[in-house]
Scaffold this motif. Sequence first.
Motif, PDB file in Angstrom:
ATOM      1  N   PRO A  36      32.037  35.091  46.572  1.00  0.00           N
ATOM      2  CA  PRO A  36      33.566  35.845  46.795  1.00  0.00           C
ATOM      3  C   PRO A  36      33.669  36.122  48.176  1.00  0.00           C
ATOM      4  O   PRO A  36      34.805  36.007  48.642  1.00  0.00           O
ATOM      5  CB  PRO A  36      33.452  37.197  45.834  1.00  0.00           C
ATOM      6  CG  PRO A  36      32.444  36.880  44.968  1.00  0.00           C
ATOM      7  CD  PRO A  36      31.211  35.947  45.576  1.00  0.00           C
ATOM      8  N   VAL A  40      36.873  34.565  50.107  1.00  0.00           N
ATOM      9  CA  VAL A  40      37.838  35.260  50.780  1.00  0.00           C
ATOM     10  C   VAL A  40      38.039  34.989  52.530  1.00  0.00           C
ATOM     11  O   VAL A  40      38.884  34.714  53.064  1.00  0.00           O
ATOM     12  CB  VAL A  40      37.412  36.807  50.937  1.00  0.00           C
ATOM     13  CG1 VAL A  40      38.155  37.606  51.874  1.00  0.00           C
ATOM     14  CG2 VAL A  40      37.527  37.370  49.720  1.00  0.00           C
ATOM     15  N   PHE A  64      43.773  40.478  46.283  1.00  0.00           N
ATOM     16  CA  PHE A  64      42.231  40.631  45.851  1.00  0.00           C
ATOM     17  C   PHE A  64      41.722  41.974  46.565  1.00  0.00           C
ATOM     18  O   PHE A  64      40.904  42.714  45.714  1.00  0.00           O
ATOM     19  CB  PHE A  64      41.427  39.371  46.327  1.00  0.00           C
ATOM     20  CG  PHE A  64      40.130  39.540  45.852  1.00  0.00           C
ATOM     21  CD1 PHE A  64      39.548  39.275  44.457  1.00  0.00           C
ATOM     22  CD2 PHE A  64      38.961  39.484  46.868  1.00  0.00           C
ATOM     23  CE1 PHE A  64      38.316  39.307  44.327  1.00  0.00           C
ATOM     24  CE2 PHE A  64      37.619  39.745  46.424  1.00  0.00           C
ATOM     25  CZ  PHE A  64      37.257  39.473  45.090  1.00  0.00           C
ATOM     26  N   TRP A  67      42.986  44.958  44.863  1.00  0.00           N
ATOM     27  CA  TRP A  67      42.271  45.158  43.408  1.00  0.00           C
ATOM     28  C   TRP A  67      41.068  45.626  43.468  1.00  0.00           C
ATOM     29  O   TRP A  67      40.649  46.660  42.832  1.00  0.00           O
ATOM     30  CB  TRP A  67      42.460  43.756  42.973  1.00  0.00           C
ATOM     31  CG  TRP A  67      41.967  43.664  41.348  1.00  0.00           C
ATOM     32  CD1 TRP A  67      42.120  44.515  40.327  1.00  0.00           C
ATOM     33  CD2 TRP A  67      40.639  42.882  41.173  1.00  0.00           C
ATOM     34  NE1 TRP A  67      41.475  43.974  39.362  1.00  0.00           N
ATOM     35  CE2 TRP A  67      40.378  43.119  39.677  1.00  0.00           C
ATOM     36  CE3 TRP A  67      39.889  41.996  41.682  1.00  0.00           C
ATOM     37  CZ2 TRP A  67      39.483  42.531  38.951  1.00  0.00           C
ATOM     38  CZ3 TRP A  67      39.064  41.427  41.132  1.00  0.00           C
ATOM     39  CH2 TRP A  67      38.652  41.756  39.765  1.00  0.00           C
TER      40      TRP A  67
END
Length: 102
Positions: A36, A40, A64, A67
Amino acid sequence: MSTPPQPRPEPVATNAFERASLPATRFLAGLPPFVPVLLVFALVVLGGFLGSWGAIPLGVVVLFLAWMLALSWPRLRPSERLMRVAVIALVLALTVAKAIPR
């Protein structure tokens, strides 16, 4: 000798938002931790090179990160909340700057 690494705990849902996010958090928990982060980073770099179209990958990063912040908010200390909100505000400012050229 060192102890073997412990597996990451299974995500647990305590409210409706967390229950709705559970499939995605289970998927993310199953990935190696660097994936991840690299995704990003790649989206931010891509957003930097795409001109005004770069607002799209930067917007995905903002969504993202927002969240993830919403999911972790109850468990964060105020200083951690402030740092994460500052990062989201910075990426949001970059997104707006890309979306609205001079």
